[in-house]
Design a protein around this motif. Structure first.
Motif, short mmCIF file in Angstrom:
data_model
loop_
_atom_site.label_atom_id
_atom_site.label_comp_id
_atom_site.label_asym_id
_atom_site.label_seq_id
_atom_site.Cartn_x
_atom_site.Cartn_y
_atom_site.Cartn_z
N TYR A 105 43.52 41.20 123.77
CA TYR A 105 42.69 42.29 124.28
C TYR A 105 41.36 41.76 124.80
O TYR A 105 40.85 42.21 125.83
CB TYR A 105 42.47 43.35 123.20
N ARG A 106 40.78 40.82 124.07
CA ARG A 106 39.50 40.26 124.49
C ARG A 106 39.63 39.59 125.86
O ARG A 106 38.77 39.79 126.75
CB ARG A 106 39.02 39.25 123.44
N GLU A 107 40.68 38.84 126.06
CA GLU A 107 40.89 38.17 127.35
C GLU A 107 41.06 39.20 128.46
O GLU A 107 40.57 39.01 129.58
CB GLU A 107 42.11 37.26 127.26
N TRP A 108 41.76 40.28 128.15
CA TRP A 108 41.99 41.34 129.13
C TRP A 108 40.68 42.00 129.53
O TRP A 108 40.38 42.18 130.72
CB TRP A 108 42.96 42.35 128.52
N PHE A 109 39.85 42.35 128.57
CA PHE A 109 38.57 43.00 128.87
C PHE A 109 37.64 42.06 129.62
O PHE A 109 36.92 42.49 130.53
CB PHE A 109 37.92 43.49 127.58
N ASP A 110 37.61 40.78 129.23
CA ASP A 110 36.77 39.83 129.95
C ASP A 110 37.19 39.73 131.42
O ASP A 110 36.34 39.66 132.32
CB ASP A 110 36.85 38.45 129.29
N GLU A 111 38.49 39.75 131.65
CA GLU A 111 39.01 39.70 133.02
C GLU A 111 38.60 40.94 133.80
O GLU A 111 38.21 40.86 134.98
CB GLU A 111 40.53 39.59 132.95
N LEU A 112 38.67 42.11 133.17
CA LEU A 112 38.26 43.35 133.83
C LEU A 112 36.78 43.34 134.16
O LEU A 112 36.36 43.83 135.21
CB LEU A 112 38.60 44.55 132.93
N HIS A 113 35.97 42.80 133.25
CA HIS A 113 34.54 42.77 133.51
C HIS A 113 34.21 41.88 134.70
O HIS A 113 33.29 42.18 135.48
CB HIS A 113 33.80 42.27 132.27
N GLU A 114 34.96 40.80 134.89
CA GLU A 114 34.76 39.95 136.06
C GLU A 114 35.09 40.72 137.34
O GLU A 114 34.46 40.54 138.38
CB GLU A 114 35.63 38.70 135.96
N GLN A 115 36.09 41.61 137.25
CA GLN A 115 36.50 42.40 138.41
C GLN A 115 35.49 43.50 138.72
O GLN A 115 35.25 43.83 139.89
CB GLN A 115 37.88 42.99 138.16
N PHE A 116 34.90 44.09 137.67
CA PHE A 116 33.94 45.19 137.82
C PHE A 116 32.68 44.87 137.02
O PHE A 116 32.46 45.40 135.93
CB PHE A 116 34.56 46.51 137.34
N PRO A 117 31.82 43.99 137.52
CA PRO A 117 30.70 43.47 136.73
C PRO A 117 29.64 44.51 136.37
O PRO A 117 28.90 44.30 135.40
CB PRO A 117 30.12 42.37 137.61
N ARG A 118 29.54 45.59 137.12
CA ARG A 118 28.52 46.58 136.78
C ARG A 118 28.82 47.27 135.45
O ARG A 118 27.90 47.64 134.71
CB ARG A 118 28.40 47.63 137.89
N LEU A 119 30.10 47.44 135.17
CA LEU A 119 30.50 48.16 133.95
C LEU A 119 30.21 47.31 132.72
O LEU A 119 30.79 46.25 132.53
CB LEU A 119 31.99 48.51 134.01
N LYS A 120 29.31 47.83 131.88
CA LYS A 120 28.94 47.11 130.66
C LYS A 120 29.62 47.68 129.42
O LYS A 120 29.56 47.07 128.34
CB LYS A 120 27.42 47.19 130.47
N ASN A 121 30.24 48.84 129.55
CA ASN A 121 30.87 49.49 128.39
C ASN A 121 32.23 50.05 128.79
O ASN A 121 32.31 50.92 129.67
CB ASN A 121 29.98 50.63 127.86
N TRP A 122 33.28 49.54 128.16
CA TRP A 122 34.65 49.97 128.43
C TRP A 122 35.26 50.47 127.12
O TRP A 122 35.27 49.73 126.14
CB TRP A 122 35.51 48.81 128.90
#
Length: 341
Positions: free
Chosen positions: A228-245
């Protein structure tokens, strides 16, 4: 400026079902309730004591006015609702029973909301004392005009420094207008947003990254946190503005027995909530909206405690499973009583 108000924007719907567990093809009587994702969030917040304004467009008919009255009776500010158009959007819900899955059928074409266009809503006035502005993928799914009106609202909220909250709410059966491109449209919406909620299936659809399995049959299930951590880190790279998922996860053991949990990725840290075992589900509709309403309220209750924000949101969502209809009518006190650590 002391901003405190929360504004939600979307289509109010009239929900029809047959009594009990009758199929839609059985019987000669329908029951009806009002609902719709962003309205559900507004009612959840009002029930918890927040100041919340709901924006939509309804027909100036007894059915449309009754919908606004229903929300107002539950504490939602409906003073900025627009009136016009021909009809209210509807959906038909067939509840699950035994091995039979729930079914949803939409009837939203040519609704008052679908005819909404940019320039109809005075967003600068509505958002002037707004702390959070909440929309979902559904707001842009109904028509091209509604999508343009949604982006107008997002642009103005962004310009005014309002925190923008987003629920993926991907509904594949809604994107029917010419040129509709849900993944591209929702990705553009996310580029405006500061915080996002979705369930694991929606996260997988958006990212095209397979989700780690959540097959809990009780609270002892072990989460694959590294994946899950790897997945969220990947998503944050795709959408860097989002700080809270925040992600909600549900396993349907049977029509009446669900397990539920959540994860919160916040500025590089991944938190997990307990797994809640719900042995007697009454109504599964609106659980994600209850998550969102709980999260927005928890930001005020626990501004510096991310774990409590997550646990409170999960408790709100778990309680929604016990309440008929779309709306989560759980108070702050009731949600706090249900929080597990």
């Amino acid at each position: 400026m002391n901003r405190h108000k929360i504004v939600t924007f979307g289509e109010l719907l009239l929900r029809f079902s047959k009594p009990g567990h009758l199929r839609l093809t059985q019987g000669d009587m329908f029951t009806s309730k009002y609902g719709g994702s962003e309205a559900n969030v507004a009612v959840s917040l009002a029930t918890q004591g927040d100041e919340v304004t709901y924006i939509t467009r309804l027909p100036d008919t007894p059915v449309g006015r009754a919908g606004a009255m229903n929300l107002a009776e539950l504490g939602v500010d409906t003073s900025e609702i627009l009136y016009g158009g021909q009809r209210i959007g509807t959906y038909y819900f067939e509840p699950p029973a035994g091995m039979r899955a729930a079914k949803v059928f939409y009837d939203r074409a040519n609704s008052a909301y679908s005819d909404l266009k940019p320039g109809m809503i005075n967003w600068r006035e509505i958002l002037k004392d707004c702390a959070f502005f909440h929309v979902s993928g559904i707001t842009a799914a109904i028509s091209q005009q509604a999508a343009e009106a949604t982006f107008e609202a997002l642009d103005i909220a962004d310009e005014m420094g309002v925190t923008i909250c987003f629920d993926i709410n991907y509904r594949k059966n809604l994107w029917r207008y010419d040129g509709a491109n849900p993944r591209e449209t929702l990705s553009h919406m996310l580029a405006h947003c500061d915080m996002m909620f979705g369930d694991a299936i929606e996260f997988e659809w958006l990212s095209q990254h397979p989700q780690p399995p959540f097959t809990a049959i009780d609270s002892n299930f072990k989460m694959q946190m590294k994946e899950y951590r790897e997945w969220f880190d990947e998503l944050h790279e795709q959408f860097p503005r989002l700080k809270n998922w925040m992600m909600g996860m549900r396993n349907i053991v049977s029509s009446k027995h669900h397990t539920l949990t959540g994860l919160l990725w916040t500025e590089g840290h991944l938190l997990k909530a307990p797994i809640v075992d719900i042995p007697d589900v009454v109504d599964p509709v609106g659980v994600g909206d209850a998550f969102m309403g709980g999260w927005l309220h928890a930001l005020k209750l626990y501004p510096d405690d991310k774990q409590m924000q997550l646990n409170y949101s999960l408790a709100a969502a778990a309680l929604k499973n016990t309440i008929p209809g779309d709306f989560n009518l759980s108070t702050e006190e009731e949600i706090l009583d249900a929080v597990t650590f």
